[in-house]
Design a protein around this motif. Structure first.
Motif, PDB file in Angstrom:
ATOM      1  N   CYS A 213     -11.534   3.962   1.052  1.00  0.00           N
ATOM      2  CA  CYS A 213     -11.144   2.636   0.573  1.00  0.00           C
ATOM      3  C   CYS A 213     -11.734   2.403  -0.812  1.00  0.00           C
ATOM      4  CB  CYS A 213     -11.636   1.565   1.540  1.00  0.00           C
ATOM      5  SG  CYS A 213     -11.127  -0.103   1.080  1.00  0.00           S
ATOM      6  N   ARG A 240      -9.651  -3.132   4.926  1.00  0.00           N
ATOM      7  CA  ARG A 240      -8.918  -1.879   4.697  1.00  0.00           C
ATOM      8  C   ARG A 240      -7.871  -2.115   3.634  1.00  0.00           C
ATOM      9  NH1 ARG A 240      -6.994   0.493   9.816  1.00  0.00           N
ATOM     10  NH2 ARG A 240      -8.511   2.159   9.496  1.00  0.00           N
ATOM     11  N   ILE A 242      -4.232  -0.890   2.132  1.00  0.00           N
ATOM     12  CA  ILE A 242      -3.001  -0.151   2.426  1.00  0.00           C
ATOM     13  C   ILE A 242      -2.181  -0.123   1.139  1.00  0.00           C
ATOM     14  CG2 ILE A 242      -0.946  -0.010   3.853  1.00  0.00           C
ATOM     15  CD1 ILE A 242      -2.346  -1.589   5.994  1.00  0.00           C
ATOM     16  N   ASP A 352       0.014  -2.979  -3.128  1.00  0.00           N
ATOM     17  CA  ASP A 352      -1.229  -2.575  -2.470  1.00  0.00           C
ATOM     18  C   ASP A 352      -1.893  -3.830  -1.910  1.00  0.00           C
ATOM     19  OD1 ASP A 352      -0.679  -0.050  -3.432  1.00  0.00           O
ATOM     20  OD2 ASP A 352      -2.027  -0.217  -5.147  1.00  0.00           O
ATOM     21  N   THR A 399      -3.136  -3.715  10.543  1.00  0.00           N
ATOM     22  CA  THR A 399      -2.659  -2.432  10.000  1.00  0.00           C
ATOM     23  C   THR A 399      -1.410  -1.979  10.736  1.00  0.00           C
ATOM     24  OG1 THR A 399      -4.920  -1.815   9.401  1.00  0.00           O
ATOM     25  CG2 THR A 399      -3.298  -0.043   9.570  1.00  0.00           C
ATOM     26  N   LEU A 403       2.144  -1.516   8.744  1.00  0.00           N
ATOM     27  CA  LEU A 403       2.784  -0.200   8.660  1.00  0.00           C
ATOM     28  C   LEU A 403       4.179  -0.236   9.265  1.00  0.00           C
ATOM     29  CD1 LEU A 403      -0.199   2.171   9.543  1.00  0.00           C
ATOM     30  CD2 LEU A 403       0.718   1.614   7.284  1.00  0.00           C
ATOM     31  N   GLU A 409       0.324   3.502   3.213  1.00  0.00           N
ATOM     32  CA  GLU A 409      -0.695   4.447   3.631  1.00  0.00           C
ATOM     33  C   GLU A 409      -2.018   3.705   3.779  1.00  0.00           C
ATOM     34  OE1 GLU A 409      -0.636   8.044   1.070  1.00  0.00           O
ATOM     35  OE2 GLU A 409       0.961   6.959   0.037  1.00  0.00           O
ATOM     36  N   PRO A 410      -2.651   3.787   4.957  1.00  0.00           N
ATOM     37  CA  PRO A 410      -3.904   3.055   5.159  1.00  0.00           C
ATOM     38  C   PRO A 410      -5.118   3.854   4.677  1.00  0.00           C
ATOM     39  CG  PRO A 410      -3.235   4.053   7.217  1.00  0.00           C
ATOM     40  CD  PRO A 410      -2.154   4.388   6.215  1.00  0.00           C
TER      41      PRO A 410
END
Length: 828
Positions: A213, A240, A242, A352, A399, A403, A409-410
């Motif tokens: 991260c 997080r 992503i 993002d 998440t 997704l 993309e995590p």
């Protein structure tokens, strides 16, 4: 809180009917406030097809459409009708939704009927989404895919036949702010109603991070500090990033559920956070990662800092508020637990996203929201207490949805601090429970195994249910449970308090004696007596203004910390302010002559027992109405004295033995008021005129007198029988003798009467004043500073008729007694 039935069934595997679920919810303490079902309102609207659409011959913006529809469903025979439509997208071959005559259109609040528009018949209506209240889109009629089932009900095709349930959430049930918490309660009820089903698995699977991260998180030491007086402001923070997401509209199923819950559908990223808040009672926030500058730090705000929040308003912050910052802690980007900032919000350009899931102190969050006057769904949940152990799982759940809805993309999960246990010092909360306490506290007999099963179904851990006393661990999502009584309540509500059978209390045989205390009996007697005297009873507030309290002997000890109103700031030290305020209101409405009384407590301290029961009366103006005979007169202190003596006599006080004391309260008129005392210290009553300053303060006009009787001060009656004594009649005739005494002008008549009565107590039954000669004429005849007081003394023989010698002997004793007591001389 609102949620749909299908949303509930995502977490509850049940076959129960809607009515059964609604009844169970209310019985469990989650009161159902309403149920709405759009499917009922739109049940008659069916999918149709425009066979032909041509221009209206008499209108440029209207089209005449031949519409094929199936009035009784897809299996029935189709019919073709004519409908005039003004939608710009009406065309041949369009598959839409038809309303027939008699159908109610909720978006327009009209009932359709056959009509004629510009000379062309119209047998129905082709509907838009806004007209059916499905969405706000009103640009054209609904344009469904070509493969939509013709003749089917639109609500079935669109999934709108989904009842919306609204429940009331009490402040002690933060877990019920999420649909999962509601489902958990219903699953526990299945122990008694099997059709309620069981709770579906709710665990959240973790996601493997594909890269480190890039946004790191730090907690300022001050926000992690815990002491005896406060919990840490932010002990745990998870996040997080992503990348490469595609932000757009949410999927229909999520949007429909959010709208049903009263939430605005914004965009897929923001909607995920709102959805999780209602699904799991876990508030989240998403930052546009490209708008963040550097790493994130959680700290306390500094005086003078401001933030333009997502609602478009700018808020001034102070040192008591927790904030989330970027630039290593230099720029505020969110008010922790309350609302995010506009500058870092997600929109359609976001690629993002950084997910924030943290635990914030409920008390500090509530105080921040109140100071800033911000009411948000996040604050609503944080201030009640969210599950501190779901912080990292909240990131994983968000998440998952992001997704699925937006791709991307995590990163690896970033965590600061540690999981905040719901107990003090990081220890799980455990409480002792004796199963027999359920019967003792609630009156319901529930076997031990069933009690343990209820607690386990609600998420509690019982341990070994075979031991005599259980050591129950409370789940982190239940901060409202604080002891054995709360555990008993959980068992009772799941078992249903409606099953509590009424049990008659044991009682002794015969008729029970009324339990009335001597003080209550005195109060009732005083009340009846004052009402019989022509006074009207009042019931006033026990609270008065600080100015009134100060004028009647109050002090700071009687001041309320949280008064109900500015003019109700102090406990009353006297009943007089309330009665005088009532008199002033009556005078303002044209009723100048007022006679009122009240029986109740007055307070001389804030502690229990620092109050006394009194009976208070006031008379204002005159004692009689205006009359030609001239009988009308103004009230005076003797009216107040009569009220006081009547009330004292009613409660059994020895009125004939009372002494007059001229020392009275400062709100009484000096020289025109007095106290009635039994002995040198025991004050039984106070009466007289009220001070002019007191009347001015209370805005009362005219003469006013008051009587205050202290009901607890009178000595208890020594009579063994509660019955009133029988009237005593004498066979022998009484004898009256009159005496006129010359005394000093300052001598009170009461002193003369007491002396006369004491001369021969066995024979003298009463003495009264019938004439007073004073003033300039008296001074001229009797001497300066002198007056004459004439009294009548009644002698009542009991053994034999009194002879002249007997009467003369008593008369001599009376003269000597009065002379000795007040230095009087018998007037010739």
């Amino acid at each position: 809180m609102k949620f749909t039935l299908s949303w509930l069934k995502d977490h509850l595997d049940t076959n129960a009917s809607l009515d059964a679920i609604l009844a169970a919810l209310t019985d469990l303490g989650l009161e159902v406030e309403g149920v709405e079902n759009l499917g009922d309102a739109l049940a008659s609207f069916r999918i149709c097809k425009i066979v032909e659409a041509k221009q209206h011959p008499n209108a440029d913006k209207l089209r005449v459409c031949r519409v094929e529809h199936w009035p009784n469903g897809p299996e029935s025979k189709s019919e073709t009708i004519q409908v005039v439509c003004g939608a710009p997208n009406a065309r041949t071959g369009l598959v839409g939704v038809l309303g027939r005559p008699g159908d109610y259109v909720p978006g327009l609040d009209i009932t359709l009927k056959e009509g004629e528009i510009r000379g062309e018949k119209s047998m129905g209506m082709l509907c838009s989404a806004s007209e059916l209240t499905v969405s706000d889109d009103h640009e054209g009629i609904l344009d469904l895919p070509e493969d939509a089932p013709l003749g089917a009900r639109y609500v079935d095709y669109a999934g709108l036949d989904d009842p919306v349930i609204e429940i009331a959430i009490t402040p002690n049930r933060p877990d019920a702010c999420g649909v999962v918490g509601v489902a958990r309660d219903l699953a526990a009820r299945a122990l008694f109603e099997p059709e309620m089903g069981k709770l579906k698995p709710i665990a959240v699977a973790p996601h493997a991070g594909q890269f480190p991260c890039p946004v790191q998180v730090a907690l300022d030491p001050a926000v992690r500090k815990e002491d005896e007086n406060s919990a840490p402001a932010c002990p745990h923070f998870a996040g997080r990033l992503i990348r490469n997401v595609k932000n757009g509209p949410s999927p229909d199923w999520m949007g429909q559920r959010m709208k049903a819950s009263g939430l605005n559908v914004i965009n897929a990223l923001v909607d995920v956070t709102n959805y999780v808040a209602f699904d799991r009672a876990r508030p989240l926030h998403v930052f546009d990662a490209n708008k963040l500058d550097g790493n994130i730090k959680v700290r306390f705000a500094k005086s003078g800092e401001t933030l333009e929040a997502l609602d478009g308003k700018t808020y001034a912050l102070d040192e008591t508020m927790t904030v989330i910052c970027d630039k290593g802690g230099r720029r505020v980007v969110a008010i922790a637990g309350v609302m995010g900032g506009l500058a870092t919000g997600c929109d359609e350009t976001t690629t993002d996203v950084f997910i924030e899931s943290a635990y914030f102190d409920p008390i500090r969050t509530a105080a921040t929201g109140r100071k800033l006057n911000i009411v948000s769904d996040a604050r609503y949940r944080f201030e009640r207490g969210v599950d501190p152990e779901f912080t990292e799982s909240g990131v994983e759940l968000a998440t998952k949805f992001i997704l699925e809805n937006c791709g991307g993309e995590p990163s690896e999960r970033v965590v600061a601090g540690k999981v905040a246990k719901s107990g003090r010092n990081g220890v799980d909360r455990k409480f002792k429970l004796r199963p027999e306490r359920v019967g003792a506290l609630v009156g319901m007999e529930i076997d031990r195994d069933r009690q343990a099963a209820i607690l386990e179904a609600l998420g509690f851990t019982v341990g070994n249910p075979k031991v005599k006393q259980w050591n129950v661990t409370v789940p982190p999502w239940r901060p409202d449970v604080h002891g054995e009584a709360d555990l008993v309540e959980e068992i009772a509500r799941v078992a249903s308090l409606t099953k509590l059978a009424a049990q008659p209390l044991a009682r002794e045989p015969g008729v029970a004696e009324a339990a009335i205390s001597p003080l209550r009996r005195r109060a009732e007697r005083a009340r009846r007596t004052m009402a019989a005297l022509g006074l009207n009873e009042c019931v006033s507030y026990s609270f008065i203004s600080d100015a009134e309290a100060a004028a009647f002997g109050g002090d700071a000890a009687l001041r309320l910390e949280n008064p109900i109103a500015a003019d109700k700031s102090d406990m009353r030290p006297s009943l007089l302010p309330g009665l005088l305020a009532a008199a002033a209101r009556n005078q303002a409405r044209g009723f100048g002559d007022v006679a009122l009384f009240e029986v109740g407590p007055e307070f001389f301290g804030p502690e229990p027992g620092e109050q006394r029961e009194v009976a208070t009366s006031i008379r204002v103006g005159a004692v009689a109405p205006r009359d030609w005979s001239g009988a009308r007169r103004s009230v005076d202190l003797y009216d107040a004295k009569a009220d006081a003596e009547a009330a004292l006599a009613a409660i059994g006080a020895p009125v004939e033995k009372l002494m007059i004391d001229r020392e009275t309260s400062p709100w009484m008129h000096p020289g025109r008021s007095a106290r009635l005392k039994l002995g040198p210290k025991n004050v039984l009553a106070e009466f007289g005129e009220l001070h002019p300053k007191t009347l001015k303060l209370m805005d009362v006009k005219g003469p006013a007198v008051a009587a205050v009787v202290y009901l607890e001060a009178a000595p208890a009656s020594k009579a063994k029988s509660k019955a009133r004594a029988a009237l005593t009649l004498h066979d022998l005739q009484s004898v009256e003798r009159d005496f006129a005494f010359v005394v000093d002008a300052k001598i009170e008549a009461a002193a003369i009467l007491r002396a006369a009565k004491s001369a021969e107590k066995k024979l003298i039954t009463s003495a009264s004043v019938f004439d007073v000669f004073e003033g300039p004429k008296a001074a001229a005849q009797l001497g300066d500073g002198k007056k004459s007081v004439a009294i009548s003394v009644t002698l009542q023989p009991t053994q034999a008729t009194l002879t002249d010698e007997d009467i003369e002997a008593v008369s001599t004793k009376v003269v000597e007694a009065v002379k000795k007591a007040v230095d009087a001389e018998l007037r010739s």
